[in-house]
Design a protein around this motif. Sequence first.
Motif, PDB file in Angstrom:
ATOM      1  N   TYR A 177       0.824  -1.216   0.000  1.00 52.42           N
ATOM      2  CA  TYR A 177       0.000   0.000   0.000  1.00 52.42           C
ATOM      3  C   TYR A 177       0.855   1.262   0.000  1.00 52.42           C
ATOM      4  O   TYR A 177       0.369   2.338  -0.321  1.00 52.42           O
TER       5      TYR A 177
ATOM      6  N   MET B  37      -0.101   4.768   3.755  1.00 56.54           N
ATOM      7  CA  MET B  37      -1.548   4.488   3.789  1.00 56.54           C
ATOM      8  C   MET B  37      -2.161   5.063   5.062  1.00 56.54           C
ATOM      9  O   MET B  37      -1.535   5.061   6.129  1.00 56.54           O
TER      10      MET B  37
ATOM     11  N   GLU C 185      -5.724   4.544   7.310  1.00 60.57           N
ATOM     12  CA  GLU C 185      -6.923   3.730   7.495  1.00 60.57           C
ATOM     13  C   GLU C 185      -7.789   4.374   8.582  1.00 60.57           C
ATOM     14  O   GLU C 185      -7.276   4.748   9.640  1.00 60.57           O
TER      15      GLU C 185
ATOM     16  N   ARG D 163      -9.525   2.622   3.444  1.00 62.57           N
ATOM     17  CA  ARG D 163      -8.078   2.723   3.283  1.00 62.57           C
ATOM     18  C   ARG D 163      -7.751   3.633   2.103  1.00 62.57           C
ATOM     19  O   ARG D 163      -8.393   3.566   1.058  1.00 62.57           O
ATOM     20  N   TYR D 164      -6.716   4.469   2.281  1.00 60.46           N
ATOM     21  CA  TYR D 164      -6.267   5.421   1.264  1.00 60.46           C
ATOM     22  C   TYR D 164      -4.767   5.139   1.068  1.00 60.46           C
ATOM     23  O   TYR D 164      -3.949   5.471   1.940  1.00 60.46           O
ATOM     24  N   ALA D 165      -4.434   4.533  -0.070  1.00 64.20           N
ATOM     25  CA  ALA D 165      -3.063   4.015  -0.247  1.00 64.20           C
ATOM     26  C   ALA D 165      -2.299   4.760  -1.341  1.00 64.20           C
ATOM     27  O   ALA D 165      -2.872   5.548  -2.093  1.00 64.20           O
ATOM     28  N   HIS D 166      -0.975   4.467  -1.382  1.00 58.98           N
ATOM     29  CA  HIS D 166      -0.025   5.024  -2.349  1.00 58.98           C
ATOM     30  C   HIS D 166       0.118   6.538  -2.184  1.00 58.98           C
ATOM     31  O   HIS D 166       0.382   7.254  -3.146  1.00 58.98           O
TER      32      HIS D 166
ATOM     33  N   TYR E 253      -8.298   3.266  -3.234  1.00 60.04           N
ATOM     34  CA  TYR E 253      -9.291   3.494  -2.176  1.00 60.04           C
ATOM     35  C   TYR E 253     -10.048   2.199  -1.917  1.00 60.04           C
ATOM     36  O   TYR E 253     -10.571   1.571  -2.842  1.00 60.04           O
TER      37      TYR E 253
END
Length: 444
Positions: A368, A371, A373, A383-386, A420
């Motif tokens: 990820y 990230m 969460e 979750r919001y990744a990268h 997302y």
Amino acid sequence: MSEVREPRQFGRRENRVVITTNGTVREYRVSANILILSAVLFCTFMTGYIGATAYLAFREDLVAGTLIRQARMQHEYEDRIAALRSRVDRITSRQLLDQQAVEAKVAALMRQQEMLTGRNGALDGLIEKARKQGLEVPQTQKPEQKAEIESVTTGSIGASGTRRPTIVALADAGSFLRGSTFAGQSGTAIGLGQDMSRKLAAAQLPTGNAAGNPAITTQHMFEDVREQIGAVGMRQTASLKALQTAARQRMEQLAAVYQKLKVPLPADMTANTGGPFVAASGMAFEDLAENVALSLDTLARLKTKAMKLPVANPLPGAKITSRFGNRLDPFNRRSAFHAGIDFRAARGTPVKATGSGRVIHAGRKGGYGLMVEIDHGNGITTRYAHLSRITVKKGATVKPGERIGKVGSTGRSTGPHLHYEVRRHKKPANPSRFLKAGREIATL
């Protein structure tokens, strides 16, 4: 005295009167006219004498008869005057009673009008509250539409036959909202119109100058005013019921959104109800207004809680490049499961929280990359990744639309974008359902 007649002469006649006194003879010549005049005077005198004597003899009887006749006439006039006075008193008393009755009716109508004015103030307050909730204020419906309004049910059963949770306000069991009151009584006055005001003023005037039967004319005036006041009251009640129906329908739509997301309704928005069945009857205006106010309050709270769900878009306006589900892995070109959706955006674009909650992770996590969460309750996390940068800390409380980081390409990524995810009890769920629910809630 003796009368001496001389030898008659042809064509002439004389009357003589001879009076002898002590040897003295006196002779008088009297003409016929004098004799006639004397006889007339004597008869006149005798007639007057006899009449005067009769008058003196019968005067007391004549006076008594005259007095009796005058007394009789006086009694007759007094009886007539007494009868007329009694009739005037009866008419005056009747007019006074009629006037008091008319004034009482006018006062009652005025009280009804004041009551309608107060109700109109409450109705204005509810309409304003409904507008703030985004409800389209319904037009005042005619009384004939009452049955149509009452046909709306408080509960609903889905197409599959399963009963959905019933919102408290939908069942008119809103007493759990303690302290809730409807709007004040400072609304605009009910307009019965100048015509009705003139009729009310005319009804207070004496009715003797009314054409035809005054009682019937006044009765028609009151009936006309009562009908118009009743019509205004029915329109007010119909408006309240229309507001209640609109609020219920909006709450049902919000409840349907919760059902689609498989999220239970808030605990304070539901109730366990029961009791014997009693056929519905007409509610008092004040009770109905309080129920409408409770429905609007419940709608506002339900919408506020719905907006706290993760239903917002983390990157408004960004294009979706990869959706939830199976796809070819961008690195090894093998079939793989994509647990979220990807939004293409320039590096550094702000990423926003899709709902209120508490940050339970803020840092690196395997593929990820950077990230964030967020735990939104009810077992739902996002979750919001990268990310290229994180702007919140673990344990912080965030609100919908609050900035939590910036778009980047950290972790297992081929370029700048946002990955997302929505998870329910740690299992991936399709974020598109939540995004669609967010669009539906925004229109409600």
